[in-house]
Design a protein around this motif. Structure first.
Motif, PDB file in Angstrom:
ATOM      1  N   GLN A   1       4.925  -4.152  -1.433  1.00  0.00           N
ATOM      2  CA  GLN A   1       4.450  -3.910  -0.103  1.00  0.00           C
ATOM      3  C   GLN A   1       4.632  -2.591   0.202  1.00  0.00           C
ATOM      4  OE1 GLN A   1       5.286  -6.172   3.208  1.00  0.00           O
ATOM      5  NE2 GLN A   1       5.283  -8.325   1.946  1.00  0.00           N
ATOM      6  N   GLY A   2       3.383  -1.881   1.011  1.00  0.00           N
ATOM      7  CA  GLY A   2       3.491  -0.509   1.205  1.00  0.00           C
ATOM      8  C   GLY A   2       2.007   0.010   0.569  1.00  0.00           C
ATOM      9  N   ARG A   3       1.318   0.870   1.579  1.00  0.00           N
ATOM     10  CA  ARG A   3       0.044   1.273   1.045  1.00  0.00           C
ATOM     11  C   ARG A   3      -0.382   1.687  -0.636  1.00  0.00           C
ATOM     12  NH1 ARG A   3      -3.872   5.239   0.297  1.00  0.00           N
ATOM     13  NH2 ARG A   3      -5.780   4.704   1.079  1.00  0.00           N
ATOM     14  N   ASP A   4       0.409   2.833  -1.006  1.00  0.00           N
ATOM     15  CA  ASP A   4       0.258   3.221  -2.293  1.00  0.00           C
ATOM     16  C   ASP A   4       0.608   2.303  -3.385  1.00  0.00           C
ATOM     17  OD1 ASP A   4      -0.738   5.341  -1.395  1.00  0.00           O
ATOM     18  OD2 ASP A   4       0.898   6.702  -1.485  1.00  0.00           O
ATOM     19  N   VAL A   5       1.808   1.586  -3.218  1.00  0.00           N
ATOM     20  CA  VAL A   5       2.328   0.635  -4.131  1.00  0.00           C
ATOM     21  C   VAL A   5       1.461  -0.566  -4.114  1.00  0.00           C
ATOM     22  CG1 VAL A   5       4.158  -0.703  -4.544  1.00  0.00           C
ATOM     23  CG2 VAL A   5       4.394   1.305  -3.607  1.00  0.00           C
ATOM     24  N   ALA A   6       0.940  -1.058  -3.094  1.00  0.00           N
ATOM     25  CA  ALA A   6       0.121  -2.349  -2.956  1.00  0.00           C
ATOM     26  C   ALA A   6      -1.141  -2.259  -3.610  1.00  0.00           C
ATOM     27  CB  ALA A   6      -0.050  -2.777  -1.409  1.00  0.00           C
TER      28      ALA A   6
ATOM     29  N   VAL B   1       2.176  -4.747   7.777  1.00  0.00           N
ATOM     30  CA  VAL B   1       1.253  -4.184   8.609  1.00  0.00           C
ATOM     31  C   VAL B   1       0.597  -3.346   7.857  1.00  0.00           C
ATOM     32  CG1 VAL B   1       0.322  -2.862  10.694  1.00  0.00           C
ATOM     33  CG2 VAL B   1       2.020  -4.733  10.911  1.00  0.00           C
ATOM     34  N   GLU B   2       1.460  -2.029   7.324  1.00  0.00           N
ATOM     35  CA  GLU B   2       0.871  -1.333   6.271  1.00  0.00           C
ATOM     36  C   GLU B   2       0.065  -1.811   5.268  1.00  0.00           C
ATOM     37  OE1 GLU B   2       2.464   2.097   3.332  1.00  0.00           O
ATOM     38  OE2 GLU B   2       3.595   1.923   5.229  1.00  0.00           O
ATOM     39  N   THR B   3       0.656  -2.815   4.691  1.00  0.00           N
ATOM     40  CA  THR B   3      -0.063  -3.388   3.481  1.00  0.00           C
ATOM     41  C   THR B   3      -1.241  -4.073   3.982  1.00  0.00           C
ATOM     42  OG1 THR B   3       2.404  -4.019   2.655  1.00  0.00           O
ATOM     43  CG2 THR B   3       0.778  -5.416   1.701  1.00  0.00           C
ATOM     44  N   TRP B   4      -1.455  -5.046   4.972  1.00  0.00           N
ATOM     45  CA  TRP B   4      -2.419  -5.475   5.538  1.00  0.00           C
ATOM     46  C   TRP B   4      -3.628  -4.647   5.831  1.00  0.00           C
ATOM     47  CZ3 TRP B   4      -4.947  -9.788   5.163  1.00  0.00           C
ATOM     48  CH2 TRP B   4      -5.800  -9.884   6.110  1.00  0.00           C
ATOM     49  N   LYS B   5      -3.334  -3.174   6.272  1.00  0.00           N
ATOM     50  CA  LYS B   5      -4.358  -2.191   6.133  1.00  0.00           C
ATOM     51  C   LYS B   5      -4.912  -1.760   4.892  1.00  0.00           C
ATOM     52  CE  LYS B   5      -2.631  -0.146  10.318  1.00  0.00           C
ATOM     53  NZ  LYS B   5      -1.711   1.046  11.067  1.00  0.00           N
ATOM     54  N   THR B   6      -4.045  -1.930   3.787  1.00  0.00           N
ATOM     55  CA  THR B   6      -4.417  -1.676   2.478  1.00  0.00           C
ATOM     56  C   THR B   6      -5.400  -2.836   2.054  1.00  0.00           C
ATOM     57  OG1 THR B   6      -2.280  -0.595   2.034  1.00  0.00           O
ATOM     58  CG2 THR B   6      -3.760  -1.355  -0.103  1.00  0.00           C
ATOM     59  N   LEU B   7      -5.206  -4.125   2.235  1.00  0.00           N
ATOM     60  CA  LEU B   7      -6.167  -5.243   1.857  1.00  0.00           C
ATOM     61  C   LEU B   7      -7.541  -5.067   2.573  1.00  0.00           C
ATOM     62  CD1 LEU B   7      -3.377  -6.531   0.716  1.00  0.00           C
ATOM     63  CD2 LEU B   7      -4.221  -8.553   1.421  1.00  0.00           C
TER      64      LEU B   7
END
Length: 274
Positions: free
Chosen positions: A81-86, A118-124
């Motif tokens: 999880q997390g933007r770049d990692v995801a 939430v940050e991860t969802w923004k990446t999706l």
């Protein structure tokens, strides 16, 4: 008969019955997923954590079925999880699958203590805009988690995949999903086999000359869910899709509804698991 589909809130449709790949080895997956596609399944559900994306992708690529007709799901594991990692994790999933896109990408668990969903969802959302994840959703999210996603991003998940079977029927989350226009998808729809000896289900199965598994899966369809039973036995793959020549009566649906138990959970609690 073709498996019916349900409308997603992003304008796409999802088959109501799929083949779950949990606990299949990477070496088993090409043969068994291939058999599922031959039997008429069009929804295939895997995850990075299952360790079989390469085998599942091979089956999809080798199938005598158009890729456009296959609805392939995979999931992001908790430690990515997390933007770049995801984003890297998603790229790795596509590489293992050997495919340019997936039909549905899910956050596998909310892991609220990480404070990254939430940050991860923004990446999706970004991945969907890029066309590499045609639809996006979540797995094991509670109504509170979903409310947070919607409030923070304005984008509602298309699917919420949760534990759901006759002894753990999840009426409140199902109703919350319905209010949001989210399709509820049942993992472990047979309760990992623990539901198959319930006397009430066996009695209904006898009436219809069906198996207990077929009765449970038919119940899942009639309450409006997507179900993704997993089996490594080819004969069960065929049996589990033979659901469209019978229907449960309202009285039978009520008998199954009465099996719900507050302590029926088999898997982890989404509020604490990570």
């Amino acid at each position: 008969m073709a498996v019916p589909t349900l409308a997603l809130n992003d304008g796409r449709r999802i088959p109501q019955l799929g083949y779950g790949c949990w606990q299949l080895s990477d070496s088993q997956a090409p043969d068994l997923v291939g058999k599922a596609l031959q039997a008429g399944y069009r929804l295939i559900d895997t995850a990075a954590a299952y360790g079989n994306e390469a085998g599942v992708g091979r089956a999809v690529r080798d199938a005598q079925v158009s890729r456009d007709d296959i609805f392939l799901t995979t999931k992001l594991w908790n430690d990515r999880q997390g933007r770049d990692v995801a984003r890297r994790a998603f790229d790795e999933s596509l590489t293992r699958l050997g495919l340019p896109y997936v039909d549905l990408y899910l956050i596998h668990w909310p892991c609220p203590q990480r404070r990254l969903f939430v940050e991860t969802w923004k990446t999706l959302i970004e991945l969907q805009k890029e066309g590499r994840a045609k639809s996006i959703g979540v797995s094991n999210f509670t109504p509170e988690h979903i409310a947070t996603l919607v409030a923070e991003t304005g984008v509602t998940p298309a699917v919420n995949q949760i534990e759901l079977h006759p002894h753990f029927q999840r009426k409140a989350p199902r109703e919350d999903d319905r209010r949001h226009g989210i399709v509820t998808e049942a993992w472990s729809p047979l309760g990992q086999g623990k539901e198959l000896n319930d006397p009430a289900i066996l009695a209904i199965a006898k009436t219809h000359r069906k198996t207990a598994a077929q009765v449970i899966l038919r119940w899942q369809l009639q309450i409006g869910c997507v179900a993704i039973p997993k089996t490594a036995r080819p004969e069960r793959i065929v049996e589990n899709i033979a659901l469209f020549d019978f229907e449960l009566t309202p009285q039978e649906m009520d008998r199954i509804a009465a099996l719900d138990r507050p302590d029926g959970r088999i898997g982890p609690d989404p509020a604490t698991f990570c």
